[in-house]
Scaffold this motif. Sequence first.
Motif, mmCIF file in Angstrom:
data_model
loop_
_atom_site.group_PDB
_atom_site.id
_atom_site.type_symbol
_atom_site.label_atom_id
_atom_site.label_comp_id
_atom_site.label_asym_id
_atom_site.label_seq_id
_atom_site.Cartn_x
_atom_site.Cartn_y
_atom_site.Cartn_z
ATOM 1 N N TRP A 1 0.821 -1.206 0.000
ATOM 2 C CA TRP A 1 0.000 0.000 0.000
ATOM 3 C C TRP A 1 0.856 1.258 0.000
ATOM 4 N N GLU A 2 0.397 2.237 -0.749
ATOM 5 C CA GLU A 2 0.905 3.583 -0.550
ATOM 6 C C GLU A 2 0.119 4.168 0.623
ATOM 7 N N THR A 3 0.593 5.267 1.152
ATOM 8 C CA THR A 3 -0.214 5.939 2.165
ATOM 9 C C THR A 3 -0.440 7.380 1.745
ATOM 10 N N LYS B 1 -4.664 4.125 3.584
ATOM 11 C CA LYS B 1 -4.015 3.278 2.599
ATOM 12 C C LYS B 1 -4.455 3.718 1.215
ATOM 13 N N GLN B 2 -3.505 3.813 0.321
ATOM 14 C CA GLN B 2 -3.831 4.187 -1.044
ATOM 15 C C GLN B 2 -3.397 3.085 -1.990
ATOM 16 N N CYS B 3 -4.320 2.665 -2.811
ATOM 17 C CA CYS B 3 -4.018 1.637 -3.802
ATOM 18 C C CYS B 3 -2.965 2.164 -4.779
ATOM 19 N N LEU C 1 -8.454 5.363 -2.123
ATOM 20 C CA LEU C 1 -8.125 5.463 -0.705
ATOM 21 C C LEU C 1 -8.993 4.520 0.108
ATOM 22 N N HIS C 2 -8.361 3.890 1.102
ATOM 23 C CA HIS C 2 -9.059 2.914 1.923
ATOM 24 C C HIS C 2 -8.668 3.083 3.378
#
Length: 55
Positions: free
Chosen positions: A22-24, A29-31, A37-38
């Motif tokens: 994941w990116e942040t 969390k960013q896909c 965004l999650h």
Amino acid sequence: MSAPEASDPIDDFLASRDPTAWETSYNKKQCPDCGGLHGDTASRCSVCGWAPAAE
Ligand SMILES: [Zn+2]
């Protein structure tokens, strides 16, 4: 994903990455695949279905 004639350095940079985590962004969390965004509990992207690679 393929871009046969692309020579844009940004595309090269993105293509050379191996999105397994994941990116942040904004503490979410960013896909890395679609940028969705999650929340912190997400285990996979509900937008595109991407999931982090199991180590
Ligand atoms: Zn996604």
